[in-house]
Design a protein around this motif. Structure first.
Motif, PDB file in Angstrom:
ATOM      1  N   ASN B  29       0.868  -1.180   0.000  1.00 48.62           N
ATOM      2  CA  ASN B  29       0.000   0.000   0.000  1.00 48.62           C
ATOM      3  C   ASN B  29       0.904   1.228   0.000  1.00 48.62           C
ATOM      4  O   ASN B  29       1.689   1.412   0.922  1.00 48.62           O
ATOM      5  CB  ASN B  29      -0.885  -0.017   1.259  1.00 48.62           C
ATOM      6  CG  ASN B  29      -1.929   1.085   1.254  1.00 48.62           C
ATOM      7  OD1 ASN B  29      -1.705   2.172   0.714  1.00 48.62           O
ATOM      8  ND2 ASN B  29      -3.065   0.812   1.853  1.00 48.62           N
ATOM      9  N   ASP B  64      -3.221  -7.784   1.752  1.00 49.03           N
ATOM     10  CA  ASP B  64      -3.923  -6.657   1.158  1.00 49.03           C
ATOM     11  C   ASP B  64      -3.077  -6.140  -0.009  1.00 49.03           C
ATOM     12  O   ASP B  64      -1.854  -6.041   0.091  1.00 49.03           O
ATOM     13  CB  ASP B  64      -4.105  -5.547   2.202  1.00 49.03           C
ATOM     14  CG  ASP B  64      -5.051  -4.448   1.729  1.00 49.03           C
ATOM     15  OD1 ASP B  64      -6.271  -4.651   1.823  1.00 49.03           O
ATOM     16  OD2 ASP B  64      -4.568  -3.396   1.272  1.00 49.03           O
ATOM     17  N   ASN B  66      -2.969  -2.889  -2.510  1.00 53.93           N
ATOM     18  CA  ASN B  66      -3.454  -1.537  -2.792  1.00 53.93           C
ATOM     19  C   ASN B  66      -2.368  -0.807  -3.575  1.00 53.93           C
ATOM     20  O   ASN B  66      -1.207  -0.788  -3.151  1.00 53.93           O
ATOM     21  CB  ASN B  66      -3.741  -0.820  -1.462  1.00 53.93           C
ATOM     22  CG  ASN B  66      -4.296   0.588  -1.659  1.00 53.93           C
ATOM     23  OD1 ASN B  66      -3.788   1.371  -2.465  1.00 53.93           O
ATOM     24  ND2 ASN B  66      -5.321   0.926  -0.903  1.00 53.93           N
ATOM     25  N   VAL B  67      -2.743  -0.235  -4.728  1.00 56.90           N
ATOM     26  CA  VAL B  67      -1.740   0.504  -5.514  1.00 56.90           C
ATOM     27  C   VAL B  67      -2.158   1.965  -5.697  1.00 56.90           C
ATOM     28  O   VAL B  67      -1.656   2.656  -6.596  1.00 56.90           O
ATOM     29  CB  VAL B  67      -1.503  -0.163  -6.899  1.00 56.90           C
ATOM     30  CG1 VAL B  67      -0.931  -1.564  -6.737  1.00 56.90           C
ATOM     31  CG2 VAL B  67      -2.798  -0.185  -7.719  1.00 56.90           C
ATOM     32  N   GLY B  68      -3.054   2.450  -4.849  1.00 61.62           N
ATOM     33  CA  GLY B  68      -3.590   3.804  -5.008  1.00 61.62           C
ATOM     34  C   GLY B  68      -2.615   4.891  -4.589  1.00 61.62           C
ATOM     35  O   GLY B  68      -2.335   5.060  -3.409  1.00 61.62           O
ATOM     36  N   GLU B  74      -4.838   2.918 -11.533  1.00 57.44           N
ATOM     37  CA  GLU B  74      -5.180   1.710 -10.774  1.00 57.44           C
ATOM     38  C   GLU B  74      -5.845   0.640 -11.636  1.00 57.44           C
ATOM     39  O   GLU B  74      -5.677  -0.555 -11.382  1.00 57.44           O
ATOM     40  CB  GLU B  74      -6.108   2.059  -9.602  1.00 57.44           C
ATOM     41  CG  GLU B  74      -5.417   2.773  -8.459  1.00 57.44           C
ATOM     42  CD  GLU B  74      -6.315   2.824  -7.226  1.00 57.44           C
ATOM     43  OE1 GLU B  74      -6.678   1.753  -6.704  1.00 57.44           O
ATOM     44  OE2 GLU B  74      -6.674   3.934  -6.804  1.00 57.44           O
ATOM     45  N   LEU B  78      -3.687  -2.325 -10.643  1.00 55.37           N
ATOM     46  CA  LEU B  78      -4.201  -3.218  -9.588  1.00 55.37           C
ATOM     47  C   LEU B  78      -4.272  -4.674 -10.057  1.00 55.37           C
ATOM     48  O   LEU B  78      -3.802  -5.574  -9.345  1.00 55.37           O
ATOM     49  CB  LEU B  78      -5.559  -2.716  -9.063  1.00 55.37           C
ATOM     50  CG  LEU B  78      -6.091  -3.455  -7.830  1.00 55.37           C
ATOM     51  CD1 LEU B  78      -5.140  -3.346  -6.644  1.00 55.37           C
ATOM     52  CD2 LEU B  78      -7.481  -2.942  -7.436  1.00 55.37           C
ATOM     53  N   ASP B  96      -7.805  -4.121  -2.725  1.00 55.93           N
ATOM     54  CA  ASP B  96      -8.066  -2.875  -1.999  1.00 55.93           C
ATOM     55  C   ASP B  96      -7.994  -1.666  -2.931  1.00 55.93           C
ATOM     56  O   ASP B  96      -6.920  -1.309  -3.406  1.00 55.93           O
ATOM     57  CB  ASP B  96      -7.004  -2.758  -0.884  1.00 55.93           C
ATOM     58  CG  ASP B  96      -7.199  -1.556   0.012  1.00 55.93           C
ATOM     59  OD1 ASP B  96      -8.140  -0.767  -0.199  1.00 55.93           O
ATOM     60  OD2 ASP B  96      -6.391  -1.409   0.948  1.00 55.93           O
ATOM     61  N   SER B  97      -9.163  -1.065  -3.195  1.00 55.73           N
ATOM     62  CA  SER B  97      -9.165   0.145  -4.019  1.00 55.73           C
ATOM     63  C   SER B  97     -10.434   0.956  -3.775  1.00 55.73           C
ATOM     64  O   SER B  97     -11.489   0.405  -3.461  1.00 55.73           O
ATOM     65  CB  SER B  97      -9.090  -0.218  -5.509  1.00 55.73           C
ATOM     66  OG  SER B  97      -9.203   0.957  -6.294  1.00 55.73           O
ATOM     67  N   ASP B  99     -11.582   2.606  -6.264  1.00 50.94           N
ATOM     68  CA  ASP B  99     -12.107   2.690  -7.627  1.00 50.94           C
ATOM     69  C   ASP B  99     -12.788   1.369  -8.024  1.00 50.94           C
ATOM     70  O   ASP B  99     -12.112   0.354  -8.228  1.00 50.94           O
ATOM     71  CB  ASP B  99     -10.930   2.992  -8.580  1.00 50.94           C
ATOM     72  CG  ASP B  99     -11.391   3.075 -10.034  1.00 50.94           C
ATOM     73  OD1 ASP B  99     -12.577   2.803 -10.325  1.00 50.94           O
ATOM     74  OD2 ASP B  99     -10.546   3.413 -10.879  1.00 50.94           O
ATOM     75  N   ALA B 102     -11.310  -0.415 -11.044  1.00 47.11           N
ATOM     76  CA  ALA B 102     -10.063  -1.136 -10.742  1.00 47.11           C
ATOM     77  C   ALA B 102     -10.359  -2.422  -9.982  1.00 47.11           C
ATOM     78  O   ALA B 102      -9.759  -3.478 -10.253  1.00 47.11           O
ATOM     79  CB  ALA B 102      -9.123  -0.232  -9.934  1.00 47.11           C
ATOM     80  N   LEU B 103     -11.307  -2.350  -9.047  1.00 48.72           N
ATOM     81  CA  LEU B 103     -11.695  -3.564  -8.311  1.00 48.72           C
ATOM     82  C   LEU B 103     -12.159  -4.646  -9.272  1.00 48.72           C
ATOM     83  O   LEU B 103     -11.721  -5.800  -9.197  1.00 48.72           O
ATOM     84  CB  LEU B 103     -12.833  -3.261  -7.318  1.00 48.72           C
ATOM     85  CG  LEU B 103     -12.497  -2.527  -6.017  1.00 48.72           C
ATOM     86  CD1 LEU B 103     -13.783  -2.309  -5.202  1.00 48.72           C
ATOM     87  CD2 LEU B 103     -11.465  -3.288  -5.179  1.00 48.72           C
TER      88      LEU B 103
END
Lengths: 285, 285
Positions: B29, B64, B66-68, B74, B78, B96-97, B99, B102-103
């Protein structure tokens, strides 16, 4: 909120769910301490004096005083040790003995040195003989008392039965007009190394005391980790859980646990702006 | 007992009050991590791979991902990060996003790589827009989801209102036939340095979730100590209290908290003969 008020000649300590956790220093006790046991056998109280000073410096709010060891005449030594502690430091004392005669001798000295004082007695439990010997002393000397959740059948293996013993102690105390705020409950910590349910039972009994009676609670918390590695990690976690369940005056080595107890108080909303936590951190350097 | 079952292609993890606490590794993250943020901006996933390996070695049960970060696409990154993590380690992932596009892109990759798999989605909350965007993805992909106790009015300042948001999320999910065992609640940890009641509110909300709904719970526990010295002492105490109140899959840095979590499990009767606690101690040397 239940308030247990302890007094030395110079200091008053209030134990209550609304106050920060009070630490009862456990180190004046020869159990498992060969050097202290040998000194007490020689009538030498120099270690008692040193432990009193060091524990108060480390954050003890109250000091337990126990001189019970093979060969020691407690009726002679307990009053002397209590007197020395009272002359050395200002905090209230917790007079700790299995011998009611020694307890009374120490209570007399306490009354002479602090006529307005109020010590804590360690302890009564649900055993008939103990109730009959100790509760009258509590009433006569206007003391507070620790009530252990065990009786003539031993330490109950489940939370509900420990709580039943607590109820019995409270009823018997109230029969002698001892108010319930003068009773501090110990639900007894046994080692999780021997029984994986040991802490669950203790924590469950504490929750019952907290919810049903609202009494203040103590605990010899470090027993829980006996025989296991990295005991502090277990003790700290146990203290956090137990404080959440109403523990507010554990019997501990303050130098080893104060930091964790301050963190628990901070989390439970008893340390505005984290002032106590930060101050203790800075003092340690 | 409520069982949340997560699956990668190779491993199944059961989250339940009867199981040991599961650790969701938080380190993939870029929030507050400049080096990772910069690498993601360059399309470089080498740190992601390294963090995946290190966290699993440190005891993470779930990771987890997350690349935000500012400048990162993303929707592109992601799925790539999720794929790399799935190819690097065996544990289930938590996608984990903020957006939803992106999910969904990441959920598609997850389905390709693990057709029988079941990831955790981080997260939905009580905001209308979020409920409408995320819950259909949970249903369509057969995922589990983290539900945060906040809504369009922000993070409620008291336990009862946070619990009311939890109820709302559960009702909305059940309206889409998402079973409640697939909802993992996060009652949200805020810093006690800013508000002395912050942890009290969180712990109170958790107790309500535990007693009224029995849902599994996560928590980004380390937020609680933000800005304070010796954060680990506070984090460990908070984890112990929160685990007692039903936390069973915290989002944490496993290398920093595993020991304390194992102690909490031991105390709560989830580690017979202290085998896990002692094994972890020996492994660390």
């Amino acid at each position: 909120m239940m308030k247990t008020i302890l007094k030395s000649a110079k200091e008053t300590v209030v134990i209550s769910p609304e106050e920060p956790t009070r630490l009862i220093g456990e180190r004046i006790n020869p159990t498992g301490k060969k050097r202290l046991a040998a000194a007490l056998n020689d009538g030498d109280l120099s270690i008692v004096k040193q432990e009193a000073e060091e524990q108060v410096a480390a954050g003890a709010d109250i000091l337990d005083v126990n001189v019970g060891a093979a060969g020691v005449d407690e009726v002679d030594m307990l009053p002397k040790a209590v007197q020395l502690v009272m002359e050395t430091v200002d905090v209230p004392v917790c007079i700790d003995s299995a011998d009611p005669v020694a307890l009374e001798a120490a209570l007399k000295v306490h009354r002479e040195l602090a006529p307005e004082g109020k010590p804590l007695i360690n302890s009564v439990n649900g055993e008939e003989e103990r109730l009959e010997a100790v509760l009258p002393l509590v009433a006569e000397y206007g003391a507070a008392v620790i009530g252990l959740a065990m009786d003539d059948d031993g330490i109950p293996p489940d939370s509900e039965k420990r709580f039943a013993v607590v109820r019995k102690i409270v009823e018997r105390a109230e029969g002698l007009d001892i108010p319930r705020e003068d009773i501090v409950i110990d639900c007894l910590a046994l080692t999780v190394g021997a029984d994986s349910q040991a802490a669950v039972v203790t924590l469950g009994a504490m929750r019952l005391v907290q919810e049903e009676l609202g009494l203040n609670m103590t605990l010899g918390a470090s027993n829980v980790s006996f025989g296991l590695p990295e005991r502090e990690v277990i003790n700290w976690a146990f203290l956090a859980m137990a404080i959440q369940n109403g523990l507010n005056c554990p019997i501990v080595d303050p130098a080893k646990v104060r930091q964790a107890v301050l963190a628990a108080d901070l989390l439970l909303g008893r340390d505005d702006y984290a002032m106590r936590y930060i101050k203790a951190y800075k003092q340690r350097g």
